[in-house]
Design a protein around this motif. Structure first.
Motif, PDB file in Angstrom:
ATOM      1  N   ASP A 186      13.190  -7.035   0.602  1.00 36.05           N
ATOM      2  CA  ASP A 186      13.518  -6.240  -0.581  1.00 36.05           C
ATOM      3  C   ASP A 186      13.556  -7.131  -1.828  1.00 36.05           C
ATOM      4  O   ASP A 186      13.134  -6.716  -2.907  1.00 36.05           O
ATOM      5  CB  ASP A 186      14.873  -5.551  -0.406  1.00 36.05           C
ATOM      6  CG  ASP A 186      14.896  -4.591   0.773  1.00 36.05           C
ATOM      7  OD1 ASP A 186      13.831  -4.045   1.109  1.00 36.05           O
ATOM      8  OD2 ASP A 186      15.983  -4.395   1.354  1.00 36.05           O
ATOM      9  N   TYR A 198       9.770   3.025  -2.475  1.00 36.15           N
ATOM     10  CA  TYR A 198       8.954   2.364  -1.452  1.00 36.15           C
ATOM     11  C   TYR A 198       9.636   2.428  -0.094  1.00 36.15           C
ATOM     12  O   TYR A 198       8.992   2.680   0.935  1.00 36.15           O
ATOM     13  CB  TYR A 198       8.693   0.914  -1.859  1.00 36.15           C
ATOM     14  CG  TYR A 198       7.770   0.166  -0.916  1.00 36.15           C
ATOM     15  CD1 TYR A 198       6.391   0.378  -0.963  1.00 36.15           C
ATOM     16  CD2 TYR A 198       8.271  -0.746   0.008  1.00 36.15           C
ATOM     17  CE1 TYR A 198       5.540  -0.301  -0.106  1.00 36.15           C
ATOM     18  CE2 TYR A 198       7.429  -1.429   0.863  1.00 36.15           C
ATOM     19  CZ  TYR A 198       6.066  -1.209   0.809  1.00 36.15           C
ATOM     20  OH  TYR A 198       5.228  -1.889   1.660  1.00 36.15           O
ATOM     21  N   GLN A 199      10.944   2.197  -0.083  1.00 41.16           N
ATOM     22  CA  GLN A 199      11.696   2.264   1.168  1.00 41.16           C
ATOM     23  C   GLN A 199      11.635   3.663   1.779  1.00 41.16           C
ATOM     24  O   GLN A 199      11.469   3.817   2.991  1.00 41.16           O
ATOM     25  CB  GLN A 199      13.155   1.868   0.932  1.00 41.16           C
ATOM     26  CG  GLN A 199      13.366   0.389   0.642  1.00 41.16           C
ATOM     27  CD  GLN A 199      14.811   0.074   0.309  1.00 41.16           C
ATOM     28  OE1 GLN A 199      15.519   0.900  -0.269  1.00 41.16           O
ATOM     29  NE2 GLN A 199      15.265  -1.112   0.675  1.00 41.16           N
ATOM     30  N   ARG A 205       3.264  -0.919  -5.110  1.00 38.49           N
ATOM     31  CA  ARG A 205       3.202  -0.393  -3.733  1.00 38.49           C
ATOM     32  C   ARG A 205       1.981  -0.925  -2.988  1.00 38.49           C
ATOM     33  O   ARG A 205       2.086  -1.406  -1.844  1.00 38.49           O
ATOM     34  CB  ARG A 205       3.149   1.129  -3.805  1.00 38.49           C
ATOM     35  CG  ARG A 205       3.018   1.883  -2.486  1.00 38.49           C
ATOM     36  CD  ARG A 205       2.948   3.379  -2.824  1.00 38.49           C
ATOM     37  NE  ARG A 205       2.973   4.233  -1.652  1.00 38.49           N
ATOM     38  CZ  ARG A 205       1.889   4.654  -1.020  1.00 38.49           C
ATOM     39  NH1 ARG A 205       0.691   4.259  -1.443  1.00 38.49           N
ATOM     40  NH2 ARG A 205       1.998   5.463   0.030  1.00 38.49           N
ATOM     41  N   SER A 215       8.173   4.371   3.210  1.00 39.13           N
ATOM     42  CA  SER A 215       7.843   3.557   4.383  1.00 39.13           C
ATOM     43  C   SER A 215       8.853   3.727   5.512  1.00 39.13           C
ATOM     44  O   SER A 215       8.788   3.030   6.528  1.00 39.13           O
ATOM     45  CB  SER A 215       7.746   2.077   3.991  1.00 39.13           C
ATOM     46  OG  SER A 215       8.946   1.623   3.393  1.00 39.13           O
ATOM     47  N   LYS A 261      12.109   3.094   5.494  1.00 38.87           N
ATOM     48  CA  LYS A 261      13.066   1.986   5.590  1.00 38.87           C
ATOM     49  C   LYS A 261      14.252   2.141   4.640  1.00 38.87           C
ATOM     50  O   LYS A 261      14.952   1.177   4.353  1.00 38.87           O
ATOM     51  CB  LYS A 261      12.354   0.663   5.305  1.00 38.87           C
ATOM     52  CG  LYS A 261      11.276   0.303   6.328  1.00 38.87           C
ATOM     53  CD  LYS A 261      10.624  -1.020   5.989  1.00 38.87           C
ATOM     54  CE  LYS A 261       9.569  -1.393   7.013  1.00 38.87           C
ATOM     55  NZ  LYS A 261       8.924  -2.693   6.678  1.00 38.87           N
ATOM     56  N   LEU A 262      14.487   3.361   4.176  1.00 42.37           N
ATOM     57  CA  LEU A 262      15.605   3.581   3.270  1.00 42.37           C
ATOM     58  C   LEU A 262      16.913   3.391   4.033  1.00 42.37           C
ATOM     59  O   LEU A 262      17.138   4.024   5.059  1.00 42.37           O
ATOM     60  CB  LEU A 262      15.540   4.989   2.688  1.00 42.37           C
ATOM     61  CG  LEU A 262      16.502   5.296   1.530  1.00 42.37           C
ATOM     62  CD1 LEU A 262      16.093   4.518   0.282  1.00 42.37           C
ATOM     63  CD2 LEU A 262      16.514   6.799   1.239  1.00 42.37           C
ATOM     64  N   GLU A 278      17.632  -6.670   2.018  1.00 37.43           N
ATOM     65  CA  GLU A 278      16.971  -7.559   2.965  1.00 37.43           C
ATOM     66  C   GLU A 278      16.087  -8.548   2.187  1.00 37.43           C
ATOM     67  O   GLU A 278      15.727  -8.287   1.036  1.00 37.43           O
ATOM     68  CB  GLU A 278      16.098  -6.749   3.930  1.00 37.43           C
ATOM     69  CG  GLU A 278      16.865  -5.751   4.783  1.00 37.43           C
ATOM     70  CD  GLU A 278      17.753  -6.446   5.808  1.00 37.43           C
ATOM     71  OE1 GLU A 278      17.451  -7.604   6.166  1.00 37.43           O
ATOM     72  OE2 GLU A 278      18.749  -5.830   6.242  1.00 37.43           O
ATOM     73  N   LEU A 317      11.879   0.194  -5.695  1.00 36.02           N
ATOM     74  CA  LEU A 317      12.217  -0.285  -4.351  1.00 36.02           C
ATOM     75  C   LEU A 317      12.662   0.865  -3.464  1.00 36.02           C
ATOM     76  O   LEU A 317      12.195   0.994  -2.318  1.00 36.02           O
ATOM     77  CB  LEU A 317      13.324  -1.338  -4.430  1.00 36.02           C
ATOM     78  CG  LEU A 317      13.924  -1.770  -3.078  1.00 36.02           C
ATOM     79  CD1 LEU A 317      12.869  -2.444  -2.206  1.00 36.02           C
ATOM     80  CD2 LEU A 317      15.126  -2.695  -3.298  1.00 36.02           C
ATOM     81  N   ARG A 318      13.545   1.719  -3.979  1.00 33.66           N
ATOM     82  CA  ARG A 318      14.044   2.843  -3.169  1.00 33.66           C
ATOM     83  C   ARG A 318      12.923   3.823  -2.842  1.00 33.66           C
ATOM     84  O   ARG A 318      12.880   4.397  -1.744  1.00 33.66           O
ATOM     85  CB  ARG A 318      15.184   3.545  -3.901  1.00 33.66           C
ATOM     86  CG  ARG A 318      16.406   2.675  -4.177  1.00 33.66           C
ATOM     87  CD  ARG A 318      16.905   1.961  -2.946  1.00 33.66           C
ATOM     88  NE  ARG A 318      18.156   1.230  -3.196  1.00 33.66           N
ATOM     89  CZ  ARG A 318      18.715   0.401  -2.333  1.00 33.66           C
ATOM     90  NH1 ARG A 318      18.147   0.177  -1.156  1.00 33.66           N
ATOM     91  NH2 ARG A 318      19.847  -0.220  -2.633  1.00 33.66           N
TER      92      ARG A 318
END
Length: 266
Positions: A104, A85-86, A129, A89, A91-92, A101, A82-83
């Motif tokens: 997430d 991907y954030q 991803r 993208s 969005k971290l 969110e 997740l981190r």
């Protein structure tokens, strides 16, 4: 014939000769070979080089997260994905302690499901991803329409059951996020989930609607015996898993019944 048409043509061929449940190309295989999903190019001689690039990018992103202390050896693997991907993208969050969110939570549910299917962490991340990107991009406009489509097809299959849901004020409270945003991740076991995701990756998110409809039809007696939205929703969020393969097979039948032989239908 387009690549999407060829994929679904193979599905139709197998089903016409009596192998309705056979998936000639599993979703994971498609994800690993489809250049438009951004994982591997169509030319096999390039795969080794691209896999090396993917591994390097994976390691670079992971290292960056370790440097800023967003992840450590103690971080659960799905949270690491997740981190990553954030970060990729943009969005971290400012801190790993910030609450997650809703999107997430969806990512984590899908990540947990893929983690059960794929051993290699690099492959696992890239599959997650690209699958999430497909949902967020290709199906962004279609996913919000699925609850209405569910109501439409359930009415065609069993109007009495639909009336019961409305009477109990349950229709608007059904687990649509679990069904349509998470694509049944956490609801169906791996073997059943792969068959559903195969259709999603091949070009049709509408299969999700028919899986949901078939769940209601399969457990009609149980649902009809429940008289509150809360009880109905709670049951549907935790359906018995021993019926999952049969549910998916019947859902595919419904898909063909109502949509004919979809070639590339969202």
């Amino acid at each position: 014939m387009t690549e999407d048409s060829q994929r679904n043509f193979r599905s139709v061929y197998y089903e016409k000769v009596g192998f309705r449940g056979v998936e000639e190309k599993k979703s994971l295989e498609i994800l690993l070979k489809d250049d438009r999903l951004g994982i591997l190019p169509p030319h096999h001689e390039s795969h080794a080089q691209v896999m090396m690039y993917h591994k390097e990018q994976y390691c670079d992103v992971l290292h960056a997260l370790e440097v800023v202390r967003f992840v450590s050896d103690a971080t659960p693997q799905v949270e690491v994905y997740l981190r990553m991907y954030q970060l990729e993208s943009g969005k971290l969050p400012r801190s790993p302690s910030f609450p997650l969110e809703p999107e997430d939570e969806v990512f984590l549910a899908i990540a947990k499901a893929v983690e059960e299917m794929v051993e290699d962490s690099v492959d696992c991340y890239w599959i997650i991803r690209c699958f999430v990107n497909q949902l967020n991009n290709k199906y962004r406009e279609f996913l919000p329409q699925l609850p209405k489509a569910f109501e439409q097809y359930l009415n065609l299959e069993d109007s009495r059951l639909l009336s019961h849901l409305k009477t109990c004020s349950a229709l608007s409270r059904l687990p649509y996020d679990l069904w349509f945003k998470r694509c049944f991740a956490g609801c169906l076991p791996e073997s059943s989930l792969q068959r559903v995701w195969d259709k999603v990756v091949s070009g049709s998110c509408k299969i999700l609607v028919f899986v949901a409809v078939e769940i209601l039809l399969t457990f009609k007696i149980k649902v009809m015996a429940l008289n509150s939205a809360e009880k109905i929703t709670k049951f549907l969020e935790n359906i018995p898993r021993d019926s999952s393969d049969a549910i998916v097979s019947k859902a595919i039948d419904l898909w063909h019944k109502h949509c004919g032989t979809p070639v590339h239908s969202a």
